[in-house]
Design a protein around this motif. Structure first.
Motif, mmCIF file in Angstrom:
data_model
loop_
_atom_site.group_PDB
_atom_site.id
_atom_site.type_symbol
_atom_site.label_atom_id
_atom_site.label_comp_id
_atom_site.label_asym_id
_atom_site.label_seq_id
_atom_site.Cartn_x
_atom_site.Cartn_y
_atom_site.Cartn_z
ATOM 1 N N VAL A 178 0.830 -1.207 0.000
ATOM 2 C CA VAL A 178 0.000 0.000 0.000
ATOM 3 C C VAL A 178 0.868 1.262 0.000
ATOM 4 N N GLY A 179 1.900 1.285 0.835
ATOM 5 C CA GLY A 179 2.758 2.457 0.926
ATOM 6 C C GLY A 179 3.460 2.771 -0.386
ATOM 7 N N ALA A 180 3.922 1.739 -1.074
ATOM 8 C CA ALA A 180 4.611 1.950 -2.352
ATOM 9 C C ALA A 180 3.666 2.545 -3.380
ATOM 10 N N TRP A 181 2.454 2.022 -3.441
ATOM 11 C CA TRP A 181 1.486 2.552 -4.395
ATOM 12 C C TRP A 181 1.063 3.975 -4.033
ATOM 13 N N ARG A 182 0.869 4.227 -2.756
ATOM 14 C CA ARG A 182 0.480 5.577 -2.343
ATOM 15 C C ARG A 182 1.546 6.584 -2.755
ATOM 16 N N ALA A 183 2.816 6.259 -2.504
ATOM 17 C CA ALA A 183 3.904 7.161 -2.872
ATOM 18 C C ALA A 183 3.968 7.350 -4.389
ATOM 19 N N ALA A 184 3.747 6.281 -5.133
ATOM 20 C CA ALA A 184 3.807 6.367 -6.590
ATOM 21 C C ALA A 184 2.690 7.248 -7.140
ATOM 22 N N ILE A 185 1.499 7.115 -6.575
ATOM 23 C CA ILE A 185 0.366 7.919 -7.049
ATOM 24 C C ILE A 185 0.559 9.388 -6.674
ATOM 25 N N GLU A 186 1.080 9.631 -5.472
ATOM 26 C CA GLU A 186 1.353 11.013 -5.064
ATOM 27 C C GLU A 186 2.413 11.643 -5.959
ATOM 28 N N ALA A 187 3.413 10.855 -6.365
ATOM 29 C CA ALA A 187 4.449 11.369 -7.260
ATOM 30 C C ALA A 187 3.877 11.664 -8.644
ATOM 31 N N LEU A 188 2.937 10.840 -9.081
ATOM 32 C CA LEU A 188 2.294 11.074 -10.375
ATOM 33 C C LEU A 188 1.438 12.325 -10.349
ATOM 34 N N ALA A 189 0.798 12.595 -9.215
ATOM 35 C CA ALA A 189 -0.054 13.781 -9.024
ATOM 36 C C ALA A 189 -1.058 13.951 -10.158
ATOM 37 N N PRO A 190 -1.922 12.962 -10.371
ATOM 38 C CA PRO A 190 -2.870 13.061 -11.487
ATOM 39 C C PRO A 190 -3.887 14.176 -11.272
ATOM 40 N N GLU A 191 -4.243 14.837 -12.349
ATOM 41 C CA GLU A 191 -5.278 15.864 -12.271
ATOM 42 C C GLU A 191 -6.632 15.192 -12.067
ATOM 43 N N PRO A 192 -7.472 15.734 -11.182
ATOM 44 C CA PRO A 192 -8.701 15.031 -10.787
ATOM 45 C C PRO A 192 -9.737 14.902 -11.891
ATOM 46 N N ASP A 193 -9.686 15.736 -12.916
ATOM 47 C CA ASP A 193 -10.705 15.682 -13.964
ATOM 48 C C ASP A 193 -10.167 15.114 -15.271
ATOM 49 N N VAL A 194 -9.005 14.464 -15.224
ATOM 50 C CA VAL A 194 -8.418 13.856 -16.424
ATOM 51 C C VAL A 194 -8.595 12.344 -16.337
ATOM 52 N N ARG A 195 -9.215 11.776 -17.340
ATOM 53 C CA ARG A 195 -9.405 10.327 -17.371
ATOM 54 C C ARG A 195 -8.083 9.642 -17.715
ATOM 55 N N LEU A 196 -7.760 8.597 -16.953
ATOM 56 C CA LEU A 196 -6.478 7.918 -17.126
ATOM 57 C C LEU A 196 -6.649 6.477 -17.613
#
Length: 274
Positions: A178-196
């Motif tokens: 969980v921690g690894a994924w959380r850090a990876a997603i925070e580093a990606l910093a996806p915009e909330p209204d952009v479909r991925l």
């Protein structure tokens, strides 16, 4: 059952008279209706105009298998009737079950995330649920997917779903961390209204690349095909019962057609139309 098999076998060999399908759609046997709906997906939308009102009625029938096949057929023709049913109230989940979530993946908008949650909350969580959440493409789904990393029965599915949504962003030995994924997603910093999809703004081209690669299960490949039909008006449903060479050729053809239209669709948008 024999008549249902006969309908599908005949339509696999060559196109038949659409009026035969129309008669089958009024058959009292749900298996025959389902076979007719699957066969109808082989028709181009222009050839299916006489069947369209009947298939819309099939969408409302109490037999879930028939209603789901009707939804798939309508989507393959670029018809949004199933989406209107799903967004029109809770009854759609009763009729379509979890297929209502597939409809939202095929047709939905950014504001439909809450509706997706409502649909799936009616059923026990499963790997297929996680896949659909990831395919919907909303970055805010990360919390739901991370939660299921802690479920021993679903951890691998959750990790695969996270990679589907955000891309392969953690080491192989940290897939369920969980921690690894959380850090990876925070580093990606996806915009909330952009479909991925796979960590990139969604475009039809990215789905075409996945289809052409041939790494997806047949069921997941069929879902991507359905989404492309719905969002890009591309009529090329995959036949999961076809010989592997034929199915691979169909995937490659759909991927090529998708690449031709991909530039017309704004990256990262949920919009049904370009």
């Amino acid at each position: 059952m024999a008549r249902a098999v006969g309908i599908e076998a005949a339509w696999r060999r060559a196109p038949q008279d659409p009026q035969e399908l129309r008669r089958a759609l009024f058959d009292p046997n749900p298996a025959v209706q389902g076979a007719a709906l699957r066969a109808a997906r082989r028709l181009q939308p222009s050839e299916a105009s006489a069947l369209l009102p009947v298939v819309r009625v099939s969408l409302q029938l109490p037999w879930r298998e028939v209603a789901c096949e009707a939804a798939r057929t309508l989507s393959s023709w670029g018809d949004a009737s199933a989406y209107h049913l799903v967004t029109g109230g809770a009854r759609a989940a009763e009729v379509l079950g979890t297929h209502a979530a597939e409809v939202l993946v095929d047709h939905g908008e950014v504001a439909d995330l809450e509706r997706l949650q409502q649909v799936l909350s009616r059923f026990p969580p499963s790997g297929e649920h996680l896949f659909l959440v990831a395919r919907f493409g909303h970055p805010a789904a990360w919390g739901y997917l991370l939660h299921h990393l802690g479920n021993a029965d679903l951890a691998d599915d959750a990790a695969e779903a996270l990679a589907t949504l955000f891309g392969p962003r953690v080491d192989e030995d940290a897939q369920t961390d969980v921690g690894a994924w959380r850090a990876a997603i925070e580093a990606l910093a996806p915009e909330p209204d952009v479909r991925l999809t796979r960590g990139q703004p969604w475009t039809p081209r990215l789905l075409a690349e996945e289809l052409a690669a041939g790494d997806l299960t047949p069921a997941h490949a069929s879902q991507l095909s359905s989404e492309l039909s719905s969002r890009c008006n591309l009529h090329a449903p995959l036949d999961l019962a076809a010989w592997s060479a034929e199915e691979a050729a169909a995937r490659a053809s759909l991927a090529a057609s998708t690449n031709q239209v991909s530039a017309r669709y704004p990256a990262g948008r949920w919009a049904i139309s370009p």
